[in-house]
Design a protein around this motif. Structure first.
Motif, PDB file in Angstrom:
ATOM      1  N   ARG A  28       0.414  -1.292   0.045  1.00  0.00           N
ATOM      2  CA  ARG A  28      -0.184   0.302  -0.030  1.00  0.00           C
ATOM      3  C   ARG A  28       0.715   1.361  -0.207  1.00  0.00           C
ATOM      4  O   ARG A  28       0.378   2.255  -0.298  1.00  0.00           O
ATOM      5  N   VAL A  29       1.902   1.321   0.568  1.00  0.00           N
ATOM      6  CA  VAL A  29       3.052   2.538   0.825  1.00  0.00           C
ATOM      7  C   VAL A  29       4.767   1.988   0.125  1.00  0.00           C
ATOM      8  O   VAL A  29       4.495   0.714   0.020  1.00  0.00           O
ATOM      9  N   THR A  30       4.753   2.396   0.013  1.00  0.00           N
ATOM     10  CA  THR A  30       7.053   2.404  -0.704  1.00  0.00           C
ATOM     11  C   THR A  30       7.908   2.720   1.050  1.00  0.00           C
ATOM     12  O   THR A  30       7.098   4.253   1.493  1.00  0.00           O
ATOM     13  N   LEU A  31       8.534   1.814   1.274  1.00  0.00           N
ATOM     14  CA  LEU A  31       9.827   2.440   2.639  1.00  0.00           C
ATOM     15  C   LEU A  31      10.443   2.583   1.812  1.00  0.00           C
ATOM     16  O   LEU A  31      11.233   1.991   0.986  1.00  0.00           O
ATOM     17  N   THR A  32      11.038   3.372   2.528  1.00  0.00           N
ATOM     18  CA  THR A  32      12.656   4.340   1.590  1.00  0.00           C
ATOM     19  C   THR A  32      13.205   4.641   3.002  1.00  0.00           C
ATOM     20  O   THR A  32      13.311   4.521   3.982  1.00  0.00           O
ATOM     21  N   GLY A  33      15.037   4.268   2.926  1.00  0.00           N
ATOM     22  CA  GLY A  33      15.952   4.368   3.689  1.00  0.00           C
ATOM     23  C   GLY A  33      15.662   5.653   4.093  1.00  0.00           C
ATOM     24  O   GLY A  33      15.588   5.996   5.853  1.00  0.00           O
ATOM     25  N   GLU A  34      15.217   7.017   3.697  1.00  0.00           N
ATOM     26  CA  GLU A  34      14.667   8.301   4.312  1.00  0.00           C
ATOM     27  C   GLU A  34      13.613   8.165   5.181  1.00  0.00           C
ATOM     28  O   GLU A  34      13.723   9.059   6.674  1.00  0.00           O
ATOM     29  N   VAL A  35      12.854   6.895   5.694  1.00  0.00           N
ATOM     30  CA  VAL A  35      12.281   6.972   6.525  1.00  0.00           C
ATOM     31  C   VAL A  35      12.686   6.315   7.824  1.00  0.00           C
ATOM     32  O   VAL A  35      12.544   6.688   8.877  1.00  0.00           O
ATOM     33  N   LEU A  36      13.429   5.649   6.899  1.00  0.00           N
ATOM     34  CA  LEU A  36      13.995   4.172   8.148  1.00  0.00           C
ATOM     35  C   LEU A  36      15.452   4.707   9.379  1.00  0.00           C
ATOM     36  O   LEU A  36      15.837   5.066  10.474  1.00  0.00           O
ATOM     37  N   ASN A  37      16.063   5.946   8.883  1.00  0.00           N
ATOM     38  CA  ASN A  37      17.237   7.233   9.185  1.00  0.00           C
ATOM     39  C   ASN A  37      16.291   8.458  10.214  1.00  0.00           C
ATOM     40  O   ASN A  37      17.263   8.941  10.413  1.00  0.00           O
ATOM     41  N   ARG A  38      15.382   8.291   9.999  1.00  0.00           N
ATOM     42  CA  ARG A  38      14.263   9.932  10.792  1.00  0.00           C
ATOM     43  C   ARG A  38      14.891   9.392  12.362  1.00  0.00           C
ATOM     44  O   ARG A  38      14.611  10.349  12.834  1.00  0.00           O
TER      45      ARG A  38
END
Length: 81
Positions: A40-50
């Motif tokens: 349903r969504v795309t997970l990115t490394g940026e999100v995990l780096n927050r």
């Protein structure tokens, strides 16, 4: 890793005298990971780096950071991030 497995994850509280991660931030990440696994969504490394904020208040221990960090590492491997 499946969405159901992600929804079943339970992190321990940080030890007394130590700050953990704010539960709401971590819970939102769990929901996002489950949604990504469902496509349903795309997970990115940026999100995990927050990262995660510390809980507020004197007694705000939050989730155990070592356990949450291990989960994030697992997510990185699962998604190749």
């Amino acid at each position: 890793m499946t969405p159901d497995e992600v929804h079943q994850i339970a992190f321990a509280r940080a030890p007394f005298g130590h700050r953990g991660y704010r539960e709401r931030d971590v819970d939102e990440l769990l929901d996002l990971v489950a949604a990504a696994l469902e496509g349903r969504v795309t997970l990115t490394g940026e999100v995990l780096n927050r990262g995660f904020r510390a809980p507020s208040g004197v007694f705000g221990r939050g989730y155990h950071p070592d356990q949450v960090d291990a989960f994030v590492d697992r997510v990185r491997r699962e998604f190749g991030l």
